[in-house]
Design an enzyme around this catalytic site. Structure first.
Site, PDB file in Angstrom:
ATOM      1  N   ASN A 166      38.951  36.601  48.587  1.00  0.00           N
ATOM      2  CA  ASN A 166      38.601  35.442  47.753  1.00  0.00           C
ATOM      3  C   ASN A 166      39.662  34.336  47.772  1.00  0.00           C
ATOM      4  OD1 ASN A 166      40.466  36.757  46.193  1.00  0.00           O
ATOM      5  ND2 ASN A 166      39.130  37.113  44.443  1.00  0.00           N
ATOM      6  N   ARG A 201      42.787  27.914  37.504  1.00  0.00           N
ATOM      7  CA  ARG A 201      41.666  28.870  37.436  1.00  0.00           C
ATOM      8  C   ARG A 201      40.342  28.129  37.643  1.00  0.00           C
ATOM      9  NH1 ARG A 201      42.319  34.327  37.917  1.00  0.00           N
ATOM     10  NH2 ARG A 201      40.384  34.617  36.793  1.00  0.00           N
ATOM     11  N   GLU A 244      54.611  36.671  36.613  1.00  0.00           N
ATOM     12  CA  GLU A 244      54.407  36.635  38.065  1.00  0.00           C
ATOM     13  C   GLU A 244      55.381  35.683  38.767  1.00  0.00           C
ATOM     14  OE1 GLU A 244      49.650  37.760  37.992  1.00  0.00           O
ATOM     15  OE2 GLU A 244      50.243  35.695  38.366  1.00  0.00           O
ATOM     16  N   LYS A 288      46.037  33.987  49.829  1.00  0.00           N
ATOM     17  CA  LYS A 288      46.020  35.399  50.237  1.00  0.00           C
ATOM     18  C   LYS A 288      45.973  35.541  51.764  1.00  0.00           C
ATOM     19  CE  LYS A 288      43.948  37.269  45.991  1.00  0.00           C
ATOM     20  NZ  LYS A 288      42.763  37.973  45.440  1.00  0.00           N
ATOM     21  N   HIS A 329      44.977  33.863  44.701  1.00  0.00           N
ATOM     22  CA  HIS A 329      45.297  34.464  43.407  1.00  0.00           C
ATOM     23  C   HIS A 329      45.761  33.325  42.518  1.00  0.00           C
ATOM     24  CE1 HIS A 329      47.136  36.882  40.261  1.00  0.00           C
ATOM     25  NE2 HIS A 329      48.123  35.997  40.304  1.00  0.00           N
ATOM     26  N   TYR A 389      50.447  43.762  41.098  1.00  0.00           N
ATOM     27  CA  TYR A 389      49.221  44.448  40.660  1.00  0.00           C
ATOM     28  C   TYR A 389      49.617  45.771  40.021  1.00  0.00           C
ATOM     29  CZ  TYR A 389      46.586  41.161  43.681  1.00  0.00           C
ATOM     30  OH  TYR A 389      46.025  40.047  44.266  1.00  0.00           O
TER      31      TYR A 389
END
Ligand code: UDP
Ligand code: MG
Length: 174
Positions: A147, A110, A161, A13, A150, A53
């Protein structure tokens, strides 16, 4: 048994790109057995941000904020604010977009990313080690939580995506 190789989308990000920690994130990815099969630095258009998003995320975003201690009466109203911040944020500067490939790519990425809220993310994870931001502080300041990455949450989300961010010929099966 699933024969196709599993893929997932990762975005480093804008805050992480600004902090010069692209290499740190890539190192952690390369330390797994996943392979980077596509990668580019790019700035998302407003259109891409809204596709990445989509409005269908609004309620879940509001609920996640509330779950993490941000006081808001209505998850949908809160989610509308968060999605606006997210779209502004993801278009605010370049990101590094990647496709990773390998067994359980979605779940593994993840796992090494850690929990959404960096102040709660497990030590040893990208978010836990590389950010101290918190959802409550970010929401109070009217911005999205910083954070670092993504990472797609499911195989279906990953496929959707990847198609948004990459053309098929930009992905190298290896
Ligand atoms: N987010 C936020 N505040 C919230 C909830 C989410 O800023 O109260 C942001 C955060 O940057 C997160 C993104 O919205 O990464 C997408 O939320 P999601 O629930 O999909 O989390 P993720 O899949 O990134 O862990
Ligand atoms: Mg998500």
């Amino acid at each position: 048994m699933k024969m196709e190789k599993e893929r997932t989308l990762v975005l480093i990000k804008p805050d992480a790109v600004k902090r010069n920690i692209i290499g740190e994130v890539i190192k952690r990815i390369e330390d797994t057995d996943l392979k980077i099969v596509a990668m580019k630095m790019t700035k998302a258009s407003e259109e891409l941000a809204a596709q990445h998003y989509p409005d269908s995320m609004i309620k879940a975003l509001g609920e996640k904020g509330i779950e993490n201690g941000y006081e808001a009466a209505d998850p949908v109203e809160q989610g509308k604010k968060i999605i606006q911040w997210l779209r502004e944020y993801i278009t605010s500067g370049p990101v590094v977009a990647m496709v990773l490939q390998g067994e359980n790519a979605v779940k593994k990425m993840r796992q090494i990313s850690g929990y959404t809220d960096p102040c709660k993310a497990e030590p040893g994870t990208i978010r836990g080690d590389l950010s101290n931001d918190s959802i409550v502080v970010a929401n109070k300041e009217g911005r999205t939580v910083h954070n670092i990455v993504h990472a797609s949450e499911s195989i279906e989300e990953a496929e959707r995506e990847i198609a948004l961010w990459f053309k098929p010929e930009e992905i190298y099966d290896r």
